[in-house]
Design a protein around this motif. Structure first.
Motif, PDB file in Angstrom:
ATOM      1  N   ALA A  76      86.394 -23.890  64.527  1.00 20.72           N
ATOM      2  CA  ALA A  76      85.639 -24.157  63.297  1.00 20.72           C
ATOM      3  C   ALA A  76      85.894 -23.092  62.241  1.00 20.72           C
ATOM      4  N   LYS A  77      85.894 -21.835  62.638  1.00 20.60           N
ATOM      5  CA  LYS A  77      86.071 -20.759  61.664  1.00 20.60           C
ATOM      6  C   LYS A  77      87.444 -20.834  61.008  1.00 20.60           C
ATOM      7  N   SER A  78      88.486 -21.000  61.790  1.00 15.66           N
ATOM      8  CA  SER A  78      89.836 -21.040  61.208  1.00 15.66           C
ATOM      9  C   SER A  78      90.013 -22.268  60.321  1.00 15.66           C
ATOM     10  N   ARG A  79      89.432 -23.394  60.700  1.00 16.28           N
ATOM     11  CA  ARG A  79      89.519 -24.598  59.868  1.00 16.28           C
ATOM     12  C   ARG A  79      88.761 -24.419  58.560  1.00 16.28           C
ATOM     13  N   LEU A  80      87.563 -23.813  58.648  1.00 11.30           N
ATOM     14  CA  LEU A  80      86.780 -23.558  57.441  1.00 11.30           C
ATOM     15  C   LEU A  80      87.512 -22.591  56.509  1.00 11.30           C
ATOM     16  N   LEU A  81      88.089 -21.545  57.089  1.00 10.04           N
ATOM     17  CA  LEU A  81      88.837 -20.574  56.270  1.00 10.04           C
ATOM     18  C   LEU A  81      90.016 -21.238  55.567  1.00 10.04           C
ATOM     19  N   ALA A  82      90.758 -22.055  56.284  1.00 12.23           N
ATOM     20  CA  ALA A  82      91.905 -22.746  55.690  1.00 12.23           C
ATOM     21  C   ALA A  82      91.458 -23.670  54.564  1.00 12.23           C
ATOM     22  N   GLU A  83      90.385 -24.398  54.799  1.00 11.12           N
ATOM     23  CA  GLU A  83      89.860 -25.318  53.790  1.00 11.12           C
ATOM     24  C   GLU A  83      89.379 -24.550  52.556  1.00 11.12           C
ATOM     25  N   ARG A  84      88.695 -23.452  52.774  1.00 13.41           N
ATOM     26  CA  ARG A  84      88.165 -22.669  51.656  1.00 13.41           C
ATOM     27  C   ARG A  84      89.267 -21.941  50.893  1.00 13.41           C
ATOM     28  N   LYS A  85      90.319 -21.531  51.588  1.00 11.30           N
ATOM     29  CA  LYS A  85      91.454 -20.916  50.890  1.00 11.30           C
ATOM     30  C   LYS A  85      92.121 -21.931  49.976  1.00 11.30           C
ATOM     31  N   GLU A  86      92.256 -23.152  50.445  1.00 15.69           N
ATOM     32  CA  GLU A  86      92.843 -24.209  49.624  1.00 15.69           C
ATOM     33  C   GLU A  86      91.945 -24.491  48.414  1.00 15.69           C
ATOM     34  N   ASP A  87      90.636 -24.550  48.640  1.00 14.44           N
ATOM     35  CA  ASP A  87      89.692 -24.748  47.538  1.00 14.44           C
ATOM     36  C   ASP A  87      89.780 -23.596  46.535  1.00 14.44           C
ATOM     37  N   PHE A  88      89.918 -22.362  47.044  1.00 14.74           N
ATOM     38  CA  PHE A  88      90.050 -21.187  46.185  1.00 14.74           C
ATOM     39  C   PHE A  88      91.293 -21.310  45.306  1.00 14.74           C
ATOM     40  N   HIS A  89      92.376 -21.755  45.918  1.00 17.05           N
ATOM     41  CA  HIS A  89      93.621 -21.943  45.169  1.00 17.05           C
ATOM     42  C   HIS A  89      93.429 -22.951  44.045  1.00 17.05           C
ATOM     43  N   ILE A  90      92.843 -24.079  44.369  1.00 15.30           N
ATOM     44  CA  ILE A  90      92.663 -25.147  43.385  1.00 15.30           C
ATOM     45  C   ILE A  90      91.693 -24.731  42.281  1.00 15.30           C
ATOM     46  N   GLN A  91      90.599 -24.090  42.673  1.00 18.82           N
ATOM     47  CA  GLN A  91      89.546 -23.762  41.708  1.00 18.82           C
ATOM     48  C   GLN A  91      89.863 -22.529  40.858  1.00 18.82           C
ATOM     49  N   TYR A  92      90.542 -21.532  41.434  1.00 12.27           N
ATOM     50  CA  TYR A  92      90.731 -20.269  40.726  1.00 12.27           C
ATOM     51  C   TYR A  92      92.196 -19.913  40.443  1.00 12.27           C
ATOM     52  N   VAL A  93      93.024 -19.950  41.465  1.00 10.30           N
ATOM     53  CA  VAL A  93      94.397 -19.470  41.315  1.00 10.30           C
ATOM     54  C   VAL A  93      95.210 -20.385  40.404  1.00 10.30           C
ATOM     55  N   LYS A  94      95.159 -21.667  40.656  1.00 14.35           N
ATOM     56  CA  LYS A  94      95.945 -22.604  39.849  1.00 14.35           C
ATOM     57  C   LYS A  94      95.591 -22.506  38.358  1.00 14.35           C
ATOM     58  N   PRO A  95      94.299 -22.550  37.986  1.00 12.40           N
ATOM     59  CA  PRO A  95      93.975 -22.401  36.555  1.00 12.40           C
ATOM     60  C   PRO A  95      94.388 -21.032  35.994  1.00 12.40           C
ATOM     61  N   MET A  96      94.271 -19.986  36.812  1.00 12.89           N
ATOM     62  CA  MET A  96      94.672 -18.655  36.357  1.00 12.89           C
ATOM     63  C   MET A  96      96.170 -18.624  36.059  1.00 12.89           C
ATOM     64  N   LEU A  97      96.972 -19.200  36.948  1.00 14.00           N
ATOM     65  CA  LEU A  97      98.418 -19.218  36.735  1.00 14.00           C
ATOM     66  C   LEU A  97      98.804 -20.070  35.536  1.00 14.00           C
ATOM     67  N   GLU A  98      98.095 -21.160  35.327  1.00 15.16           N
ATOM     68  CA  GLU A  98      98.364 -21.989  34.152  1.00 15.16           C
ATOM     69  C   GLU A  98      98.096 -21.203  32.871  1.00 15.16           C
ATOM     70  N   GLU A  99      96.991 -20.448  32.860  1.00 14.33           N
ATOM     71  CA  GLU A  99      96.669 -19.631  31.692  1.00 14.33           C
ATOM     72  C   GLU A  99      97.683 -18.503  31.529  1.00 14.33           C
ATOM     73  N   ALA A 100      98.108 -17.891  32.626  1.00 16.92           N
ATOM     74  CA  ALA A 100      99.112 -16.816  32.561  1.00 16.92           C
ATOM     75  C   ALA A 100     100.417 -17.340  31.969  1.00 16.92           C
ATOM     76  N   LYS A 101     100.816 -18.534  32.362  1.00 20.39           N
ATOM     77  CA  LYS A 101     102.040 -19.125  31.794  1.00 20.39           C
ATOM     78  C   LYS A 101     101.870 -19.400  30.308  1.00 20.39           C
ATOM     79  N   ARG A 102     100.689 -19.874  29.930  1.00 19.54           N
ATOM     80  CA  ARG A 102     100.411 -20.131  28.519  1.00 19.54           C
ATOM     81  C   ARG A 102     100.502 -18.839  27.709  1.00 19.54           C
TER      82      ARG A 102
END
Length: 122
Positions: free
Chosen positions: A78-104
């Motif tokens: 459960a812990k490893s699955r939750l961590l993987a899911e939350r890392k993916e959510d972190f990427h989508i919610q924070y990293v992806k928009p940050m990189l889009e802004e950095a490119k802009r």
């Protein structure tokens, strides 16, 4: 466990997320029994049916399992699955928009990495 609810989503989902937080944080270990519906409802001061619905959500998602007549337990992995899911959510919610802004802003990959390394330990 924290006991602060908001209006962003139904309380049963927030209860499930708070228990999932306890799994991620190591407060509830794999194979360990999750507190009873009664204990959780008293702690959060919510209806037992609400807690039961939140626990059912964890069971349906495979993060917990029921042992008839005994209770609900944290599932293996459960812990490893939750961590993987939350890392993916972190990427989508924070990293992806940050990189889009950095490119802009025409930031180079090196500038972004330098900025992240510089600020990571703050």
């Amino acid at each position: 466990m924290k006991a602060v609810f908001d209006d962003s989503k139904p309380i049963f989902q927030q209860v499930a997320e708070m228990i999932a937080d306890d799994i991620v944080d190591g407060e509830l270990e794999e194979g360990e029994q999750i507190p009873s519906t009664t204990e959780i409802s008293k702690f959060y001061q919510v209806n037992r049916a609400t807690v039961q619905k939140g626990l059912s959500l964890l069971v349906e998602s495979g993060y917990a399992f029921k042992q008839r007549g005994v209770g609900i337990f944290v599932a293996e992995g459960a812990k490893s699955r939750l961590l993987a899911e939350r890392k993916e959510d972190f990427h989508i919610q924070y990293v992806k928009p940050m990189l889009e802004e950095a490119k802009r802003l025409q930031m180079t990959k090196e500038e972004i990495i330098h900025f992240m390394e510089e600020k990571y330990d703050d």
